[in-house]
Write an enzyme that holds these catalytic residues in place. Structure first.
Site, PDB file in Angstrom:
ATOM      1  N   ARG A 115       0.833  14.613  13.236  1.00 59.46           N
ATOM      2  CA  ARG A 115       1.319  14.314  11.872  1.00 59.46           C
ATOM      3  C   ARG A 115       1.370  15.572  11.004  1.00 59.46           C
ATOM      4  O   ARG A 115       0.752  15.680   9.972  1.00 59.46           O
ATOM      5  CB  ARG A 115       0.449  13.234  11.234  1.00 59.46           C
ATOM      6  N   ASP A 127       4.733   0.556  12.241  1.00 64.06           N
ATOM      7  CA  ASP A 127       3.516  -0.074  11.711  1.00 64.06           C
ATOM      8  C   ASP A 127       3.369  -1.525  12.145  1.00 64.06           C
ATOM      9  O   ASP A 127       2.352  -2.152  11.869  1.00 64.06           O
ATOM     10  CB  ASP A 127       3.505  -0.014  10.181  1.00 64.06           C
ATOM     11  N   LYS A 167       0.853  -1.199   0.000  1.00 62.09           N
ATOM     12  CA  LYS A 167       0.000   0.000   0.000  1.00 62.09           C
ATOM     13  C   LYS A 167       0.886   1.245   0.000  1.00 62.09           C
ATOM     14  O   LYS A 167       0.701   2.151  -0.820  1.00 62.09           O
ATOM     15  CB  LYS A 167      -0.883   0.004   1.228  1.00 62.09           C
ATOM     16  N   ASN A 168       1.871   1.280   0.897  1.00 57.05           N
ATOM     17  CA  ASN A 168       2.638   2.514   1.089  1.00 57.05           C
ATOM     18  C   ASN A 168       3.683   2.755   0.018  1.00 57.05           C
ATOM     19  O   ASN A 168       4.266   3.841  -0.029  1.00 57.05           O
ATOM     20  CB  ASN A 168       3.270   2.539   2.489  1.00 57.05           C
ATOM     21  N   CYS A 192      -4.834  12.918  13.160  1.00 53.17           N
ATOM     22  CA  CYS A 192      -5.517  11.626  13.032  1.00 53.17           C
ATOM     23  C   CYS A 192      -5.344  10.923  14.375  1.00 53.17           C
ATOM     24  O   CYS A 192      -4.719  11.432  15.291  1.00 53.17           O
ATOM     25  CB  CYS A 192      -4.952  10.824  11.873  1.00 53.17           C
ATOM     26  N   ARG A 199      -8.566  -0.327   4.712  1.00 51.17           N
ATOM     27  CA  ARG A 199      -7.737   0.692   4.069  1.00 51.17           C
ATOM     28  C   ARG A 199      -6.405   0.107   3.637  1.00 51.17           C
ATOM     29  O   ARG A 199      -5.820   0.528   2.649  1.00 51.17           O
ATOM     30  CB  ARG A 199      -7.458   1.832   5.054  1.00 51.17           C
TER      31      ARG A 199
END
Ligand code: EPZ
Length: 428
Positions: free
Chosen positions: A129, A312, A30-31, A124, A404
């Site tokens: 952030r 993560d 994803k990233n 968030c 997500r």
């Protein structure tokens, strides 16, 4: 292409206690996909990106670039993106709130158009952030920046070469800077850049477009071009999905083989899993086997920028620590509020004490199934892991957080023997 609404299911229902066994293929990152999708705005031709995971964030990224005038065809993990006829340069608030990585559109739009209007990302659940480091690079490159009514208005005539030392190591900050400076034909120098594999995958793509980039330690020299070429690229595998599946296999006392992964990206995760007592056997550069061999041992974890232990993976490893024979210490150094999963794990019987950025986890005999709520992407993954090993039934709600960043996770877990069902979204 599935519509966004098909993703907003509500919960997973998991029966704990099944050891996971079998082989599973890891999806594309994803990233890595997100910055590369934004970078596809740079060339004036059609580009092809392969191994793109089909999940909420990538669909949002496609929606965003389509709203700017790009056309996107996304089938079976392959995205064909035509950015020849861009007609807008605004990332609306609704989009940025849905996915803060939308800020990655700033670099490419400034490089291509000299203009971008992007909603200022709010905070968030894992932290403030800020994006001050992104904006400092744009300013040094000659951009005029104004924040008005919650939107950042950026405008630059000709991008000037930049010499900048990042005050914090920032993944998307580095990515935005590299894409921005792809539009400057003179050499720039960036110090203290992020070295995550996802950043390096973007570097590979920019080089395919004709950008000159040399990197040594955390310093990059970059020289862009006014005519960036189209590219074809296969996205690297998702190292966080891989790490999550490895934890699942070890935690449940099973034996899991991961395929389509990149062992070289998993160094610190493999180290920590072995410290916890896992048997991790490297089968090739792209596959490995994880097996439980005795008790889970307590750990001391301190998250850091790559190649350190990834933030993560912090929530997922906390579940391991909940069942370890002893006391573990987890220090979260990257984000100031990334312990949202703690309260939910405590509802399942975990013994965790948080003080500032450190969690002390005392191992317990077992976790008990409960109804728990996701708060952010990786927290939701940790609750699924806890459900796989807890006694009884666990319902993980607000699973859209998980959708997500994980592609077909329940299907992958079911293929390994887990009992996990997706509760349909309650209408109304
Ligand atoms: C990327 O977020 C990832 N997201 C995150 O993954 C990941 O957790 C994070 O990097 C750290 O590895 C994507 O790549 C899309 P940062 P990013 O900028 O770039 C501070 C997931 O689970 N900072 O590296 O937003 C910031 O507040 C997500 O997939 C500034 O102060 O993270 C944070 O404390 C969650 N000013 C630290 O640096 C800035 O201008 C690291 O943030 C930028 C960042």
């Amino acid at each position: 292409m599935k519509s966004i609404t098909s993703y907003t299911s509500e919960a997973f229902v998991i029966q704990g206690g099944k050891p996971l066994k079998g082989r599973v293929k890891v999806s594309g990152s994803k990233n890595a996909s997100l910055p590369i999708i934004m970078a596809s705005l740079l060339p004036r031709e059609v580009s092809i990106i392969e191994n793109v995971p089909d999940l909420l964030d990538t669909l949002t990224a496609f929606e965003l670039i389509k709203s700017l005038g790009a056309s996107v065809d996304f089938q079976n993990g392959v995205a064909t993106i035509d950015a020849r006829y861009l007609r807008d340069y605004k990332a609306p608030d609704e989009m940025v709130r849905r996915m803060r990585a939308s800020v990655l559109v700033m670099g490419p739009l400034l490089a291509k158009f000299g203009k971008a209007v992007v909603s200022m990302p709010g905070g968030c659940s894992i932290g403030v952030r800020s994006i001050d480091q992104h904006l400092k690079v744009f300013e040094k490159g000659g951009a005029n920046i104004e924040v008005k009514h919650g939107y950042i208005h950026l405008q630059v005539d000709k991008i000037k070469p930049v010499e900048h030392t990042f005050e914090v190591i920032t993944v998307t900050g580095t990515e935005n800077a590299l894409m921005f400076l792809s539009g400057c034909e003179r050499r720039s120098l960036l110090r203290n850049i992020a070295l995550e594999p996802e950043v390096m995958d973007l570097v590979d793509v920019l080089k395919k477009m004709g950008v000159e980039i040399e990197i040594e330690d955390r310093t990059a020299v970059i020289r862009g071009s006014s005519e960036l070429k189209s590219f074809k690229h296969t996205v690297i595998p998702d190292r966080i999905e891989a790490g999550t599946l490895m934890v699942a296999g070890f935690l449940t006392g099973g034996e899991v083989v991961l395929e389509n992964t990149r062992v070289e990206h998993l160094g610190s995760v493999i180290e920590k899993l072995r410290e916890a007592g896992a048997q991790v056997e490297l089968l090739s550069l792209n596959s490995l086997r994880v097996k439980r061999d005795g008790d889970i041992k307590p750990l001391v974890i301190s998250t850091a920028e790559y190649p350190g232990f990834p933030t993560d993976m912090q929530a997922q490893f906390m579940v391991l620590c909940c069942l370890a024979k002893g006391v573990s210490e987890i220090r979260e150094n990257i984000f100031e509020n990334r312990f949202q999963h703690v309260a939910e794990l405590q509802r399942m019987g975990a013994n965790i004490h948080v003080r500032d950025r450190t969690a002390i986890v005392k191992g317990v005999e077992k976790l008990s199934g409960a109804e728990v709520y996701s708060t952010d992407l990786r927290a939701s993954a940790s609750l699924v892991l806890a459900g796989l090993v807890a006694e009884g039934t666990t319902t993980v709600r607000d699973i859209h957080h998980l959708d997500r960043g994980y592609e077909k996770l329940e299907e992958k877990l079911r293929s390994l023997g887990a009992t996990i069902e997706r509760l349909p979204r309650r209408e109304g």
